[in-house]
Design a protein around this motif. Structure first.
Motif, PDB file in Angstrom:
ATOM      1  N   GLN A 140      34.731 -31.909 -32.081  1.00  0.00           N
ATOM      2  CA  GLN A 140      34.645 -31.320 -30.854  1.00  0.00           C
ATOM      3  C   GLN A 140      35.517 -30.031 -30.755  1.00  0.00           C
ATOM      4  OE1 GLN A 140      35.623 -34.099 -27.407  1.00  0.00           O
ATOM      5  NE2 GLN A 140      34.044 -35.469 -28.047  1.00  0.00           N
ATOM      6  N   ALA A 141      35.026 -29.343 -29.790  1.00  0.00           N
ATOM      7  CA  ALA A 141      35.423 -27.659 -29.472  1.00  0.00           C
ATOM      8  C   ALA A 141      35.040 -27.361 -28.140  1.00  0.00           C
ATOM      9  CB  ALA A 141      34.738 -26.958 -30.549  1.00  0.00           C
ATOM     10  N   THR A 142      35.563 -26.376 -27.727  1.00  0.00           N
ATOM     11  CA  THR A 142      35.227 -25.824 -26.316  1.00  0.00           C
ATOM     12  C   THR A 142      34.429 -24.476 -26.677  1.00  0.00           C
ATOM     13  OG1 THR A 142      37.491 -26.434 -25.613  1.00  0.00           O
ATOM     14  CG2 THR A 142      36.320 -24.821 -24.300  1.00  0.00           C
ATOM     15  N   ALA A 143      33.434 -24.284 -25.819  1.00  0.00           N
ATOM     16  CA  ALA A 143      32.562 -23.073 -25.993  1.00  0.00           C
ATOM     17  C   ALA A 143      33.539 -21.895 -25.589  1.00  0.00           C
ATOM     18  CB  ALA A 143      31.424 -23.148 -24.988  1.00  0.00           C
ATOM     19  N   TYR A 144      33.495 -20.978 -26.335  1.00  0.00           N
ATOM     20  CA  TYR A 144      34.202 -19.763 -25.806  1.00  0.00           C
ATOM     21  C   TYR A 144      33.487 -18.556 -25.335  1.00  0.00           C
ATOM     22  CZ  TYR A 144      37.934 -16.186 -26.492  1.00  0.00           C
ATOM     23  OH  TYR A 144      38.888 -15.303 -26.166  1.00  0.00           O
ATOM     24  N   THR A 145      32.335 -18.180 -26.379  1.00  0.00           N
ATOM     25  CA  THR A 145      31.668 -16.967 -25.986  1.00  0.00           C
ATOM     26  C   THR A 145      29.891 -17.654 -26.152  1.00  0.00           C
ATOM     27  OG1 THR A 145      31.520 -16.104 -28.077  1.00  0.00           O
ATOM     28  CG2 THR A 145      33.216 -15.185 -26.515  1.00  0.00           C
ATOM     29  N   TYR A 146      29.193 -16.930 -25.391  1.00  0.00           N
ATOM     30  CA  TYR A 146      27.748 -17.199 -25.757  1.00  0.00           C
ATOM     31  C   TYR A 146      26.891 -16.063 -25.008  1.00  0.00           C
ATOM     32  CZ  TYR A 146      23.009 -19.153 -25.213  1.00  0.00           C
ATOM     33  OH  TYR A 146      21.616 -19.502 -25.539  1.00  0.00           O
ATOM     34  N   ASP A 147      25.962 -15.497 -26.059  1.00  0.00           N
ATOM     35  CA  ASP A 147      25.211 -14.545 -25.615  1.00  0.00           C
ATOM     36  C   ASP A 147      23.679 -15.137 -25.485  1.00  0.00           C
ATOM     37  OD1 ASP A 147      23.384 -12.341 -25.091  1.00  0.00           O
ATOM     38  OD2 ASP A 147      24.243 -11.125 -26.912  1.00  0.00           O
ATOM     39  N   PRO A 148      22.897 -15.266 -24.275  1.00  0.00           N
ATOM     40  CA  PRO A 148      21.787 -16.114 -23.995  1.00  0.00           C
ATOM     41  C   PRO A 148      20.641 -15.284 -24.712  1.00  0.00           C
ATOM     42  CG  PRO A 148      22.542 -15.129 -22.046  1.00  0.00           C
ATOM     43  CD  PRO A 148      23.561 -15.049 -23.118  1.00  0.00           C
TER      44      PRO A 148
ATOM     45  N   THR B  16      20.546 -13.386 -27.726  1.00  0.00           N
ATOM     46  CA  THR B  16      20.622 -13.649 -29.262  1.00  0.00           C
ATOM     47  C   THR B  16      20.818 -15.314 -29.413  1.00  0.00           C
ATOM     48  OG1 THR B  16      23.183 -13.226 -29.345  1.00  0.00           O
ATOM     49  CG2 THR B  16      21.663 -11.280 -29.657  1.00  0.00           C
ATOM     50  N   ARG B  17      21.292 -15.988 -28.587  1.00  0.00           N
ATOM     51  CA  ARG B  17      21.519 -17.400 -28.506  1.00  0.00           C
ATOM     52  C   ARG B  17      22.900 -17.658 -29.634  1.00  0.00           C
ATOM     53  NH1 ARG B  17      16.661 -17.015 -29.815  1.00  0.00           N
ATOM     54  NH2 ARG B  17      16.708 -18.346 -31.548  1.00  0.00           N
ATOM     55  N   ARG B  18      23.731 -16.574 -30.072  1.00  0.00           N
ATOM     56  CA  ARG B  18      24.958 -16.585 -30.663  1.00  0.00           C
ATOM     57  C   ARG B  18      26.088 -16.738 -29.936  1.00  0.00           C
ATOM     58  NH1 ARG B  18      24.083 -12.752 -35.689  1.00  0.00           N
ATOM     59  NH2 ARG B  18      21.860 -13.403 -36.406  1.00  0.00           N
ATOM     60  N   GLY B  19      27.323 -17.181 -30.443  1.00  0.00           N
ATOM     61  CA  GLY B  19      28.427 -17.316 -29.746  1.00  0.00           C
ATOM     62  C   GLY B  19      29.505 -17.737 -30.672  1.00  0.00           C
ATOM     63  N   SER B  20      30.730 -18.426 -30.072  1.00  0.00           N
ATOM     64  CA  SER B  20      31.636 -18.825 -30.731  1.00  0.00           C
ATOM     65  C   SER B  20      32.249 -20.057 -29.885  1.00  0.00           C
ATOM     66  CB  SER B  20      32.903 -17.949 -31.157  1.00  0.00           C
ATOM     67  OG  SER B  20      33.397 -17.219 -29.756  1.00  0.00           O
ATOM     68  N   VAL B  21      32.802 -21.040 -30.657  1.00  0.00           N
ATOM     69  CA  VAL B  21      33.654 -22.121 -29.951  1.00  0.00           C
ATOM     70  C   VAL B  21      35.194 -21.915 -30.338  1.00  0.00           C
ATOM     71  CG1 VAL B  21      31.567 -23.590 -30.075  1.00  0.00           C
ATOM     72  CG2 VAL B  21      33.405 -23.662 -31.914  1.00  0.00           C
TER      73      VAL B  21
ATOM     74  N   ARG C 118      27.958 -22.459 -21.339  1.00  0.00           N
ATOM     75  CA  ARG C 118      28.715 -21.584 -20.555  1.00  0.00           C
ATOM     76  C   ARG C 118      30.249 -22.091 -21.240  1.00  0.00           C
ATOM     77  NH1 ARG C 118      26.137 -24.707 -16.730  1.00  0.00           N
ATOM     78  NH2 ARG C 118      28.259 -26.200 -16.498  1.00  0.00           N
ATOM     79  N   PRO C 119      30.948 -20.629 -21.136  1.00  0.00           N
ATOM     80  CA  PRO C 119      32.267 -20.814 -21.712  1.00  0.00           C
ATOM     81  C   PRO C 119      32.935 -21.779 -21.026  1.00  0.00           C
ATOM     82  CG  PRO C 119      31.698 -18.626 -21.319  1.00  0.00           C
ATOM     83  CD  PRO C 119      30.554 -19.509 -20.652  1.00  0.00           C
ATOM     84  N   GLY C 120      33.720 -22.880 -21.771  1.00  0.00           N
ATOM     85  CA  GLY C 120      34.605 -23.506 -21.174  1.00  0.00           C
ATOM     86  C   GLY C 120      34.058 -25.259 -21.212  1.00  0.00           C
ATOM     87  N   GLN C 121      32.767 -25.254 -21.717  1.00  0.00           N
ATOM     88  CA  GLN C 121      32.129 -26.555 -21.846  1.00  0.00           C
ATOM     89  C   GLN C 121      32.604 -27.180 -23.272  1.00  0.00           C
ATOM     90  OE1 GLN C 121      28.006 -25.211 -21.337  1.00  0.00           O
ATOM     91  NE2 GLN C 121      27.794 -26.890 -20.139  1.00  0.00           N
ATOM     92  N   ARG C 122      32.792 -28.460 -23.014  1.00  0.00           N
ATOM     93  CA  ARG C 122      33.238 -29.167 -24.286  1.00  0.00           C
ATOM     94  C   ARG C 122      31.934 -29.365 -25.056  1.00  0.00           C
ATOM     95  NH1 ARG C 122      37.840 -29.260 -26.811  1.00  0.00           N
ATOM     96  NH2 ARG C 122      37.472 -31.459 -27.314  1.00  0.00           N
ATOM     97  N   VAL C 123      31.873 -29.070 -26.333  1.00  0.00           N
ATOM     98  CA  VAL C 123      30.618 -29.278 -27.322  1.00  0.00           C
ATOM     99  C   VAL C 123      31.068 -30.043 -28.526  1.00  0.00           C
ATOM    100  CG1 VAL C 123      29.617 -27.209 -26.310  1.00  0.00           C
ATOM    101  CG2 VAL C 123      31.300 -26.993 -28.327  1.00  0.00           C
ATOM    102  N   ARG C 124      30.107 -30.708 -29.165  1.00  0.00           N
ATOM    103  CA  ARG C 124      30.288 -31.349 -30.309  1.00  0.00           C
ATOM    104  C   ARG C 124      29.710 -30.501 -31.406  1.00  0.00           C
ATOM    105  NH1 ARG C 124      27.422 -34.383 -33.987  1.00  0.00           N
ATOM    106  NH2 ARG C 124      25.574 -34.499 -32.766  1.00  0.00           N
ATOM    107  N   ILE C 125      30.499 -30.248 -32.353  1.00  0.00           N
ATOM    108  CA  ILE C 125      29.876 -29.454 -33.364  1.00  0.00           C
ATOM    109  C   ILE C 125      29.816 -29.857 -34.872  1.00  0.00           C
ATOM    110  CG2 ILE C 125      30.383 -27.336 -32.231  1.00  0.00           C
ATOM    111  CD1 ILE C 125      33.089 -27.006 -34.076  1.00  0.00           C
ATOM    112  N   GLU C 126      28.963 -29.546 -35.777  1.00  0.00           N
ATOM    113  CA  GLU C 126      29.084 -29.934 -37.283  1.00  0.00           C
ATOM    114  C   GLU C 126      29.257 -28.551 -38.193  1.00  0.00           C
ATOM    115  OE1 GLU C 126      25.658 -32.196 -38.218  1.00  0.00           O
ATOM    116  OE2 GLU C 126      26.000 -33.737 -36.827  1.00  0.00           O
ATOM    117  N   THR C 127      30.062 -28.818 -38.877  1.00  0.00           N
ATOM    118  CA  THR C 127      30.375 -27.390 -39.708  1.00  0.00           C
ATOM    119  C   THR C 127      29.958 -27.736 -41.308  1.00  0.00           C
ATOM    120  OG1 THR C 127      32.709 -28.222 -40.085  1.00  0.00           O
ATOM    121  CG2 THR C 127      31.914 -26.979 -38.042  1.00  0.00           C
ATOM    122  N   ALA C 128      29.901 -26.662 -41.783  1.00  0.00           N
ATOM    123  CA  ALA C 128      29.725 -26.576 -43.441  1.00  0.00           C
ATOM    124  C   ALA C 128      30.559 -25.641 -43.819  1.00  0.00           C
ATOM    125  CB  ALA C 128      28.318 -26.246 -43.800  1.00  0.00           C
TER     126      ALA C 128
END
Length: 67
Positions: free
Chosen positions: A2-10, A12-17, A41-51
């Motif tokens: 899990q992580a927290t959404a930090y930035t998001y650009d609608p 480009t659909r890119r962002g950071s957590v 939205r920034p602040g939302q809790r998200v589930r991520i998978e990483t490589a």
């Protein structure tokens, strides 16, 4: 993981957590699209998978945390 959404650009659909330890990790449109989301939205809790590890870590999937 899990992580927290930090930035998001609608446009480009890119962002950071932010991981729970405060580490920022960027994600591309592929990871956003793989999760089937339409908006994030920034602040939302998200589930991520990483490589990869360390500086090569990348997010491969972003979805909302559901209870």
């Amino acid at each position: 993981m899990q992580a927290t959404a930090y930035t998001y650009d609608p446009e480009t659909r890119r962002g950071s957590v932010l991981l729970d330890d405060g580490t920022p990790v960027e994600f591309g449109s592929e990871a956003f699209d793989a999760g089937g989301l339409r908006l994030l939205r920034p602040g939302q809790r998200v589930r991520i998978e990483t490589a990869g590890e360390g500086a090569r870590r990348r997010v491969t999937l972003v979805t909302l945390v559901t209870l």
